[in-house]
Design an enzyme around this catalytic site. Structure first.
Site: not given
Length: 388
Positions: A96, A201-203, A346, A370
């Protein structure tokens, strides 16, 4: 995207907590890309890096940049199969954090007089955001960028979750997802709330933002990011990879669990088709480029004062997140010592990243685990407060 890392209970806000924590000593020793003594001012950050390692976050890479220059460091394991350390100059997927790049392009277009933040989505994308209570003629560009649109988040859709966040992902990791496909999945659900009445929150918002860029400019959002941001700033490690599933070198492997079952194992999810995140989270870069980008943004190199002020105009994230606020693809983070930094986090399969800088852009930090289990807040406190 804060495309979450594949567990059934994931949300689009903060990193998934590790199911099991192990000591940092279980991983490779820290790999430092600075000569002895070069990181004297970052001792707390290095301690926090090592303390944050666990089964769900085997390695971390960091760059801090301040008046003394850049400091690069890494700790933990980059490849669990080969037992090699995490690299201090690794490329990684930024999830993000992509949203800040997309919002910057749209604000540049506003500065050029090519759109207004209070234009409706229906004006530019007629008929695209419609159905089950969604109405693009009632939703503004501003509301899309600050997540007050109420548009349903595609990553909450059952079909999407099954293919992306369960073990089925291993059969679908190379699938291509189109923006049209994701928007259609989202609008088959009812909106979360009426536009402008709440925050969530909305992608899907940034999938739509990518489509807006293409409609206004006639070019794909990736091309505009490259032309307007990547090339002018010389971000040589940064890319909008399209459908390419690979990570450039140098890079480490990326890991996540795709199940909540007690015996679930870490999967290597390094390769995936980035269209699963698209304009909401598909970009790749490294920590040095992220620090360069946020410093340039906050210093006014990418936006006029008016648009930067609009970007930093925030709304509350809602009653369940007291004190937290969100701007236009940019948000403030208050450390435990009171220092406020601006940036974004993100999350995408096998990567939990963050990039922030002080308002004058003179002190910046970018980092990546990672795996989904890395706690990022302690690293911010360590770097900006000397705690850890």
């Amino acid at each position: 995207m804060t495309v979450r890392s594949g567990r059934a209970g994931v949300t689009a806000a903060v990193a998934v907590a590790a199911a099991m924590t192990v000591t940092a000593g279980a991983f490779a020793a820290p790999a430092l890309a600075a000569p002895p003594g070069a990181g004297e001012g970052h001792r707390a950050t290095l301690r926090a890096m090592k303390a944050a390692l666990n089964e769900a976050a085997p390695g971390v890479t960091v760059q801090a940049k301040d008046r003394h220059g850049p400091w690069n460091a890494a700790a933990g394991t980059g490849d669990l199969a080969r037992h090699t350390p995490r690299g201090a100059h690794d490329h990684y997927r930024i999830g993000s954090i992509t949203k800040t790049f997309v919002a910057t392009v749209l604000l540049q277009l506003e500065a050029e007089g090519r759109l207004d933040l209070d234009d409706t989505i229906g004006r530019w994308l007629p008929g695209v955001v419609e159905g089950n209570g969604h109405d693009g003629d009632r939703i503004t560009v501003r509301q899309v960028l600050n997540h007050t649109s109420g548009i349903y988040d595609v990553t909450s859709d059952d079909e999407f979750r099954r293919k992306v966040f369960s073990e089925e992902f291993l059969d679908h990791r190379y699938d291509t997802w189109t923006a049209e496909q994701q928007i259609a999945l989202a609008v088959r659900h009812e909106p979360d709330f009426a536009p402008g009445t709440d925050w969530k929150y909305s992608n899907t918002n940034y999938v739509i933002a990518g489509e807006l860029i293409e409609r206004i400019t006639g070019h794909p959002y990736a091309q505009e990011i490259e032309r307007r941001i990547i090339e002018p700033l010389g971000l040589r490690a940064t890319s909008v990879p399209g459908t390419d599933p690979t990570l450039p070198k140098p890079s480490s492997r990326a890991y996540t669990k795709l199940s909540d079952e007690p015996d679930a194992r870490n999967h290597d999810v390094t390769e995936l088709n980035p269209t699963v995140a698209g304009a909401a989270g598909g970009m790749i870069t490294d920590s040095a480029d992220l620090n360069r980008f946020y410093a340039a943004l906050l210093r006014g190199r990418l936006l006029p004062k008016k648009q930067l002020a609009e970007m930093k105009t925030t709304v509350p994230k809602g009653e369940d997140r007291p004190g937290q606020r969100y701007g236009l693809g940019l948000e403030p983070f208050r450390t435990t010592c009171g220092t406020v930094v601006w940036g974004h986090g993100g999350d995408i399969h096998g990567s939990a990243s963050a990039a922030v800088a002080t308002p004058d852009g003179k002190h910046a930090l970018a980092l990546d685990f990672n795996g989904p289990g890395g706690e990022r807040e302690p690293l911010l406190d360590a770097e900006f407060c000397g705690k850890g």
